[in-house]
Motif scaffolding. Structure first.
Motif, PDB file in Angstrom:
ATOM      1  N   PHE A 178      71.068  97.657  41.735  1.00 44.35           N
ATOM      2  CA  PHE A 178      70.495  97.700  40.389  1.00 44.35           C
ATOM      3  C   PHE A 178      69.382  98.740  40.231  1.00 44.35           C
ATOM      4  O   PHE A 178      68.760  98.812  39.183  1.00 44.35           O
ATOM      5  CB  PHE A 178      69.961  96.314  40.003  1.00 44.35           C
ATOM      6  CG  PHE A 178      71.055  95.288  39.865  1.00 44.35           C
ATOM      7  CD1 PHE A 178      71.872  95.265  38.746  1.00 44.35           C
ATOM      8  CD2 PHE A 178      71.279  94.362  40.866  1.00 44.35           C
ATOM      9  CE1 PHE A 178      72.869  94.324  38.615  1.00 44.35           C
ATOM     10  CE2 PHE A 178      72.279  93.417  40.753  1.00 44.35           C
ATOM     11  CZ  PHE A 178      73.089  93.395  39.623  1.00 44.35           C
ATOM     12  N   GLU A 179      69.129  99.512  41.310  1.00 45.12           N
ATOM     13  CA  GLU A 179      68.123 100.574  41.286  1.00 45.12           C
ATOM     14  C   GLU A 179      66.749 100.038  40.874  1.00 45.12           C
ATOM     15  O   GLU A 179      66.093 100.549  39.969  1.00 45.12           O
ATOM     16  CB  GLU A 179      68.556 101.713  40.364  1.00 45.12           C
ATOM     17  CG  GLU A 179      69.843 102.379  40.805  1.00 45.12           C
ATOM     18  CD  GLU A 179      70.317 103.445  39.836  1.00 45.12           C
ATOM     19  OE1 GLU A 179      69.579 103.772  38.884  1.00 45.12           O
ATOM     20  OE2 GLU A 179      71.428 103.947  40.035  1.00 45.12           O
ATOM     21  N   ILE A 180      66.342  98.989  41.573  1.00 45.09           N
ATOM     22  CA  ILE A 180      65.031  98.362  41.366  1.00 45.09           C
ATOM     23  C   ILE A 180      64.319  98.388  42.714  1.00 45.09           C
ATOM     24  O   ILE A 180      64.964  98.227  43.757  1.00 45.09           O
ATOM     25  CB  ILE A 180      65.170  96.893  40.922  1.00 45.09           C
ATOM     26  CG1 ILE A 180      66.103  96.767  39.736  1.00 45.09           C
ATOM     27  CG2 ILE A 180      63.826  96.292  40.596  1.00 45.09           C
ATOM     28  CD1 ILE A 180      66.479  95.343  39.434  1.00 45.09           C
ATOM     29  N   THR A 181      63.025  98.545  42.704  1.00 50.12           N
ATOM     30  CA  THR A 181      62.294  98.537  43.964  1.00 50.12           C
ATOM     31  C   THR A 181      62.349  97.153  44.605  1.00 50.12           C
ATOM     32  O   THR A 181      62.418  96.137  43.910  1.00 50.12           O
ATOM     33  CB  THR A 181      60.817  98.937  43.765  1.00 50.12           C
ATOM     34  OG1 THR A 181      60.198  97.980  42.919  1.00 50.12           O
ATOM     35  CG2 THR A 181      60.696 100.321  43.160  1.00 50.12           C
ATOM     36  N   ARG A 182      62.311  97.148  45.923  1.00 49.00           N
ATOM     37  CA  ARG A 182      62.331  95.875  46.648  1.00 49.00           C
ATOM     38  C   ARG A 182      61.102  95.034  46.321  1.00 49.00           C
ATOM     39  O   ARG A 182      61.193  93.822  46.197  1.00 49.00           O
ATOM     40  CB  ARG A 182      62.405  96.136  48.155  1.00 49.00           C
ATOM     41  CG  ARG A 182      63.783  96.561  48.593  1.00 49.00           C
ATOM     42  CD  ARG A 182      63.815  96.747  50.080  1.00 49.00           C
ATOM     43  NE  ARG A 182      64.114  98.155  50.307  1.00 49.00           N
ATOM     44  CZ  ARG A 182      64.018  98.772  51.457  1.00 49.00           C
ATOM     45  NH1 ARG A 182      63.600  98.132  52.515  1.00 49.00           N
ATOM     46  NH2 ARG A 182      64.323 100.041  51.567  1.00 49.00           N
ATOM     47  N   SER A 183      59.963  95.719  46.186  1.00 46.84           N
ATOM     48  CA  SER A 183      58.730  94.969  45.903  1.00 46.84           C
ATOM     49  C   SER A 183      58.820  94.259  44.556  1.00 46.84           C
ATOM     50  O   SER A 183      58.277  93.166  44.386  1.00 46.84           O
ATOM     51  CB  SER A 183      57.520  95.899  45.942  1.00 46.84           C
ATOM     52  OG  SER A 183      57.616  96.892  44.952  1.00 46.84           O
ATOM     53  N   CYS A 184      59.499  94.871  43.603  1.00 47.90           N
ATOM     54  CA  CYS A 184      59.664  94.249  42.286  1.00 47.90           C
ATOM     55  C   CYS A 184      60.489  92.961  42.408  1.00 47.90           C
ATOM     56  O   CYS A 184      60.129  91.916  41.863  1.00 47.90           O
ATOM     57  CB  CYS A 184      60.332  95.238  41.339  1.00 47.90           C
ATOM     58  SG  CYS A 184      60.342  94.724  39.633  1.00 47.90           S
ATOM     59  N   ILE A 185      61.573  93.039  43.169  1.00 50.30           N
ATOM     60  CA  ILE A 185      62.421  91.861  43.363  1.00 50.30           C
ATOM     61  C   ILE A 185      61.654  90.781  44.125  1.00 50.30           C
ATOM     62  O   ILE A 185      61.703  89.594  43.773  1.00 50.30           O
ATOM     63  CB  ILE A 185      63.723  92.242  44.104  1.00 50.30           C
ATOM     64  CG1 ILE A 185      64.549  93.212  43.232  1.00 50.30           C
ATOM     65  CG2 ILE A 185      64.541  91.008  44.442  1.00 50.30           C
ATOM     66  CD1 ILE A 185      65.751  93.802  43.925  1.00 50.30           C
ATOM     67  N   GLN A 186      60.902  91.182  45.154  1.00 49.90           N
ATOM     68  CA  GLN A 186      60.107  90.216  45.917  1.00 49.90           C
ATOM     69  C   GLN A 186      59.094  89.522  45.017  1.00 49.90           C
ATOM     70  O   GLN A 186      58.862  88.309  45.139  1.00 49.90           O
ATOM     71  CB  GLN A 186      59.391  90.918  47.069  1.00 49.90           C
ATOM     72  CG  GLN A 186      60.319  91.352  48.177  1.00 49.90           C
ATOM     73  CD  GLN A 186      59.639  92.274  49.178  1.00 49.90           C
ATOM     74  OE1 GLN A 186      58.658  92.930  48.868  1.00 49.90           O
ATOM     75  NE2 GLN A 186      60.197  92.321  50.387  1.00 49.90           N
ATOM     76  N   LYS A 187      58.505  90.289  44.119  1.00 51.03           N
ATOM     77  CA  LYS A 187      57.526  89.721  43.187  1.00 51.03           C
ATOM     78  C   LYS A 187      58.203  88.695  42.278  1.00 51.03           C
ATOM     79  O   LYS A 187      57.692  87.588  42.093  1.00 51.03           O
ATOM     80  CB  LYS A 187      56.892  90.839  42.354  1.00 51.03           C
ATOM     81  CG  LYS A 187      55.856  90.353  41.366  1.00 51.03           C
ATOM     82  CD  LYS A 187      55.152  91.497  40.668  1.00 51.03           C
ATOM     83  CE  LYS A 187      55.997  92.020  39.539  1.00 51.03           C
ATOM     84  NZ  LYS A 187      55.277  92.932  38.648  1.00 51.03           N
TER      85      LYS A 187
END
Length: 177
Positions: free
Chosen positions: A37-46
């Motif tokens: 989905f071209e999203i940063t890993r940190s964003c998903i972790q958050k």
């Protein structure tokens, strides 16, 4: 990809965030979701951390929340004394962004508890703050005192601003060392 986020700043919809969190909870890896989905890993972790702490409502956007000085102090204390990480503090106290907490920590380290009460944003215009001093005809004693009071307030504000600028300069010099 365009259907998943709202606006030009890639602010993702709550439905999309929930989809990503559910995919992770059902076994997809953060790395795989990040690539797909071209999203940063940190964003998903958050998102996952907030969801685990507060459920689906914690994924709702939180604009303009105003935090009390006591709340900020409690969060910074948890970070500094209880050994919680910035992320853990954000999840525990439902703060949407790590950068918000980072600013609080920096303010506390530089200015102590007074750092939390510093005004934010653009300062109010001074022209609206003071009355126009009457310059025609003889002044009554009350008008003279009001004029002197206005002049003293303006002088006091000027000195406060000068003091703040000097302190900022000193802090900047300390950082350079």
């Amino acid at each position: 990809m365009g259907a998943f986020f709202m606006g030009k700043n890639r602010k993702f919809s709550v439905e999309f965030r929930l989809t990503i969190v559910n995919a992770y909870l059902n076994g997809d890896s953060i790395k795989g979701l990040s690539r797909r989905f071209e999203i940063t890993r940190s964003c998903i972790q958050k998102w996952v951390g907030h969801y685990k702490q507060g459920g689906g409502s914690s994924l709702l956007p939180q604009y303009g929340r105003d935090y009390s000085t006591e709340f900020k102090q409690q969060v910074v204390y948890a970070y500094q004394k209880q050994g919680l990480s910035l992320n853990e503090c954000c999840f525990k106290f439902r703060i949407p962004s790590v950068s918000t907490l980072h600013v609080w920590v920096r303010q506390y380290e530089q200015f102590g508890i007074d750092g939390f009460s510093r005004a934010r944003g653009r300062p109010k215009s001074m022209k609206n703050k003071f009355k126009i001093i009457k310059t025609y005809g003889p002044l009554t004693r009350l008008e003279e005192l009001e004029n002197e009071n206005l002049r003293l307030r303006a002088e006091n504000d000027l000195l406060k601003k000068l003091d703040a600028l000097i302190r900022e300069k000193e802090v900047a010099q300390k950082k350079k060392r």
